[in-house]
Design a protein around this motif. Structure first.
Motif, mmCIF file in Angstrom:
data_model
loop_
_atom_site.group_PDB
_atom_site.id
_atom_site.type_symbol
_atom_site.label_atom_id
_atom_site.label_comp_id
_atom_site.label_asym_id
_atom_site.label_seq_id
_atom_site.Cartn_x
_atom_site.Cartn_y
_atom_site.Cartn_z
ATOM 1 N N VAL A 12 -6.506 -39.240 -57.342
ATOM 2 C CA VAL A 12 -5.658 -40.247 -57.034
ATOM 3 C C VAL A 12 -5.538 -40.431 -55.641
ATOM 4 C CG1 VAL A 12 -3.152 -40.645 -57.377
ATOM 5 C CG2 VAL A 12 -4.337 -39.690 -59.198
ATOM 6 N N TYR A 13 -5.239 -41.847 -55.044
ATOM 7 C CA TYR A 13 -5.128 -42.071 -53.674
ATOM 8 C C TYR A 13 -3.908 -42.856 -53.529
ATOM 9 C CZ TYR A 13 -10.053 -40.858 -53.522
ATOM 10 O OH TYR A 13 -11.168 -40.080 -53.692
ATOM 11 N N LEU A 14 -3.210 -42.648 -52.456
ATOM 12 C CA LEU A 14 -2.195 -43.494 -52.026
ATOM 13 C C LEU A 14 -2.385 -44.056 -50.749
ATOM 14 C CD1 LEU A 14 0.957 -44.405 -51.875
ATOM 15 C CD2 LEU A 14 1.379 -41.923 -50.697
ATOM 16 N N SER A 15 -2.433 -45.417 -50.583
ATOM 17 C CA SER A 15 -2.468 -46.514 -49.567
ATOM 18 C C SER A 15 -0.982 -46.680 -49.119
ATOM 19 C CB SER A 15 -3.452 -47.543 -49.758
ATOM 20 O OG SER A 15 -3.311 -48.376 -48.857
ATOM 21 N N PHE A 16 -0.602 -46.213 -48.024
ATOM 22 C CA PHE A 16 0.521 -46.382 -47.429
ATOM 23 C C PHE A 16 0.534 -46.938 -45.921
ATOM 24 C CE2 PHE A 16 4.771 -44.511 -45.998
ATOM 25 C CZ PHE A 16 5.711 -45.374 -46.587
ATOM 26 N N GLY A 17 0.787 -48.347 -45.735
ATOM 27 C CA GLY A 17 0.554 -48.764 -44.383
ATOM 28 C C GLY A 17 -1.267 -48.969 -44.606
ATOM 29 N N SER A 18 -1.487 -48.704 -43.308
ATOM 30 C CA SER A 18 -3.049 -48.597 -43.083
ATOM 31 C C SER A 18 -3.725 -47.396 -43.295
ATOM 32 C CB SER A 18 -3.249 -49.138 -41.348
ATOM 33 O OG SER A 18 -2.644 -48.367 -40.674
ATOM 34 N N THR A 19 -3.193 -46.434 -43.769
ATOM 35 C CA THR A 19 -3.852 -45.175 -44.143
ATOM 36 C C THR A 19 -3.732 -44.670 -45.550
ATOM 37 O OG1 THR A 19 -2.632 -44.356 -42.020
ATOM 38 C CG2 THR A 19 -3.494 -42.552 -43.361
ATOM 39 N N ILE A 20 -4.928 -44.144 -45.988
ATOM 40 C CA ILE A 20 -5.112 -43.662 -47.278
ATOM 41 C C ILE A 20 -5.357 -42.127 -47.389
ATOM 42 C CG2 ILE A 20 -6.537 -43.828 -49.400
ATOM 43 C CD1 ILE A 20 -7.664 -46.529 -48.254
ATOM 44 N N TRP A 21 -4.361 -41.611 -48.438
ATOM 45 C CA TRP A 21 -4.263 -40.315 -48.515
ATOM 46 C C TRP A 21 -4.627 -39.891 -49.987
ATOM 47 C CZ3 TRP A 21 -0.394 -42.581 -45.382
ATOM 48 C CH2 TRP A 21 -0.171 -41.911 -44.207
ATOM 49 N N GLU A 22 -5.664 -38.914 -50.152
ATOM 50 C CA GLU A 22 -5.951 -38.477 -51.415
ATOM 51 C C GLU A 22 -4.832 -37.697 -51.804
ATOM 52 O OE1 GLU A 22 -9.226 -35.457 -53.559
ATOM 53 O OE2 GLU A 22 -9.826 -36.626 -51.892
ATOM 54 N N VAL A 23 -4.355 -37.803 -53.134
ATOM 55 C CA VAL A 23 -3.255 -36.883 -53.766
ATOM 56 C C VAL A 23 -3.706 -36.007 -54.834
ATOM 57 C CG1 VAL A 23 -1.070 -37.163 -54.739
ATOM 58 C CG2 VAL A 23 -1.820 -38.726 -53.265
ATOM 59 N N PRO A 24 -4.025 -34.905 -54.592
ATOM 60 C CA PRO A 24 -4.595 -33.995 -55.622
ATOM 61 C C PRO A 24 -3.288 -33.662 -56.791
ATOM 62 C CG PRO A 24 -4.208 -32.535 -53.918
ATOM 63 C CD PRO A 24 -3.968 -34.089 -53.389
ATOM 64 N N VAL A 25 -3.623 -34.108 -58.010
ATOM 65 C CA VAL A 25 -2.762 -34.242 -59.016
ATOM 66 C C VAL A 25 -2.995 -33.175 -60.211
ATOM 67 C CG1 VAL A 25 -2.047 -36.703 -58.671
ATOM 68 C CG2 VAL A 25 -3.772 -36.170 -60.626
ATOM 69 N N LEU A 26 -2.037 -32.725 -60.849
ATOM 70 C CA LEU A 26 -2.273 -32.057 -62.068
ATOM 71 C C LEU A 26 -2.331 -32.820 -63.407
ATOM 72 C CD1 LEU A 26 -0.809 -30.106 -59.830
ATOM 73 C CD2 LEU A 26 0.286 -28.780 -61.622
ATOM 74 N N ASN A 27 -2.717 -31.951 -64.549
ATOM 75 C CA ASN A 27 -3.165 -32.653 -65.565
ATOM 76 C C ASN A 27 -1.892 -33.163 -66.263
ATOM 77 O OD1 ASN A 27 -4.664 -33.651 -67.716
ATOM 78 N ND2 ASN A 27 -4.906 -31.712 -68.719
ATOM 79 N N GLY A 28 -1.726 -34.255 -67.038
ATOM 80 C CA GLY A 28 -0.497 -34.937 -67.564
ATOM 81 C C GLY A 28 -0.121 -35.849 -66.765
ATOM 82 N N PHE A 29 -0.790 -36.721 -65.974
ATOM 83 C CA PHE A 29 -0.410 -37.896 -65.337
ATOM 84 C C PHE A 29 -0.326 -38.800 -66.301
ATOM 85 C CE2 PHE A 29 -4.789 -37.489 -64.836
ATOM 86 C CZ PHE A 29 -5.321 -38.980 -65.119
ATOM 87 N N SER A 30 0.367 -40.198 -65.984
ATOM 88 C CA SER A 30 0.257 -41.273 -66.661
ATOM 89 C C SER A 30 0.661 -42.574 -66.140
ATOM 90 C CB SER A 30 1.215 -41.173 -68.027
ATOM 91 O OG SER A 30 2.500 -40.991 -67.309
ATOM 92 N N PHE A 31 0.309 -43.626 -66.436
ATOM 93 C CA PHE A 31 0.577 -44.800 -65.823
ATOM 94 C C PHE A 31 0.534 -45.969 -67.051
ATOM 95 C CE2 PHE A 31 -3.697 -44.290 -64.942
ATOM 96 C CZ PHE A 31 -4.281 -45.540 -65.368
ATOM 97 N N SER A 32 1.534 -46.999 -66.827
ATOM 98 C CA SER A 32 1.410 -47.832 -68.202
ATOM 99 C C SER A 32 2.180 -49.217 -67.683
ATOM 100 C CB SER A 32 1.860 -47.318 -69.385
ATOM 101 O OG SER A 32 3.278 -47.003 -69.229
ATOM 102 N N GLN A 33 2.038 -50.094 -68.308
ATOM 103 C CA GLN A 33 2.934 -51.410 -68.089
ATOM 104 C C GLN A 33 3.073 -52.046 -69.401
ATOM 105 O OE1 GLN A 33 1.570 -54.663 -65.318
ATOM 106 N NE2 GLN A 33 3.474 -54.951 -64.716
#
Length: 380
Positions: A12-33
């Motif tokens: 998982v990565y977060l692009s905030f402004g002109s910088t990108i961070w890697e975000v180490p996440v745990l099991n159980g993430f979700s996303f939907s629309q």
């Protein structure tokens, strides 16, 4: 052969402004629309042949804002800058988004923030040495937004590997909650919404993503060392103790941003949500402890709260030192004006109590409900 994707290989990565961070996440993430639809049905009497039209048409009116959630460990660390330890957190960019801090306040050359995240170099009052996150920038209707990417790495064992990317555009964070499981590691549960969910035409270049602190094994915070300081405001009728000594058995703190996405209602097209607008901000939580009749312990706290039944709003300074005091890594959550509800008893082998609280600002227009200070581990 099918190219399967495994959750343990997701990044998982977060692009905030002109910088990108890697975000180490745990099991159980979700996303939907989801889609918002309207059904058009018929309701008529039968004709002479006992025939009645019973069909249905379904129309997609709009797409709802995308929703996502994931969990991260709280991971404070320090980096050496000319012999001085500078405190950071692996997840600090998420806190910046949550607190309304502008992405332009971050300077990659110094890995520092011009506003909202301050380096405290000298312990003074309730401030401890570390990186202090405040919410002074959160009184605004339009928050800085980011883009969150989920990268599903192709499995090389299933033929030609092919990475699959999902992009959550114009994303805002709606909740950050911490649960103090006595045997666990401090975990932050993040939830949010985004204007769009799509597969990007061109995946982001993450070769330069910030991942300082991620490889370390020394920056995890242990819940079992957590301590709570309770100090009542002066002059409250019925409350006599100068402070209370409570040994925790558990607790939680939840910070919430209410967010609204307004969606047009034009007929004949699939409407998309507009950019998000912020609503109310709230900080609440609870803590549990054994019922203790020692002086100024939980028994006296309950007694004083019962006697203070004329107070419309009581006020206590609550300081959670997650991971302990005078230790690192650790996190201090300071709520200067928290309102305590009457605790409830839990009858088990050892009688325990649970108290709910709400962190309030000193004035309804202020932003001083809470500050969070990260105390980093050894320089990375």
């Amino acid at each position: 052969m099918a190219n399967l994707h495994l959750s343990r290989e997701v990044k998982v990565y977060l692009s905030f402004g002109s910088t990108i961070w890697e975000v180490p996440v745990l099991n159980g993430f979700s996303f939907s629309q989801a889609s918002n639809t309207t059904d058009v049905t018929l309701a008529e009497f039968s004709d002479a042949s006992n025939v009645s039209r019973r069909g249905k048409r379904t129309f997609t009116d709009s797409v709802a804002p995308a929703e996502f959630s994931f969990s991260t460990y709280a991971r404070p660390y320090t980096v050496d800058n000319a012999g001085v330890d500078v405190h950071h957190a692996v997840e600090e960019a998420l806190w910046a988004m949550f607190a309304g801090i502008e992405a332009t306040d971050y300077t990659s050359a110094t890995a520092g923030w011009a506003d909202g995240i301050t380096q405290i170099t000298t312990a003074t009052g309730d401030d401890i040495v570390g990186a202090k996150i405040d919410f002074n920038s959160s009184n605004k209707l339009v928050f800085p937004t980011g883009t969150i990417y989920f990268k599903f790495t192709g499995n090389a064992g299933q033929g030609t590997p092919e990475d699959l990317w999902y992009e959550l555009g114009t994303a805002v964070l709606t909740e950050a909650s911490m649960d103090f499981d006595i045997e666990g590691i401090t975990t932050i549960n993040w939830s949010g919404q985004a204007q769009t969910l799509a597969e990007p035409t061109t995946p982001p270049d993450v070769t330069g993503a910030i991942l300082t602190g991620i490889p370390s094994t020394s920056n995890f915070v242990r819940n079992r060392l957590t301590q709570l300081s309770i100090t009542p405001a002066a002059g409250q009728a019925g409350i006599s103790a100068a402070s209370y000594s409570v040994v925790l058995t558990g607790g939680s703190v939840a910070l919430t941003n209410e967010v609204s996405f307004v969606t047009p209602e034009t007929l004949g097209i699939v409407n998309k949500p507009l950019a998000p607008v912020m609503g109310a901000r709230s900080i609440s939580g609870s803590f549990t402890c054994y019922l203790d009749s020692s002086a100024d312990s939980s028994g006296d706290l309950i007694e004083d709260l019962l006697l203070a039944n004329t107070l419309v709003t009581n006020s206590f300074k609550l300081i959670f030192d997650v991971g302990g005091t005078g230790t690192s890594p650790a996190i201090r959550i300071n709520m200067p004006q928290a309102m305590l509800e009457l605790p409830s008893h839990s009858v088990e082998d050892v009688i325990s109590v649970e108290a709910n609280f709400m962190a309030l600002p000193s004035d309804i227009s202020d932003t001083d409900e809470v500050t969070i200070t990260y105390v980093g581990a050894t320089s990375q």
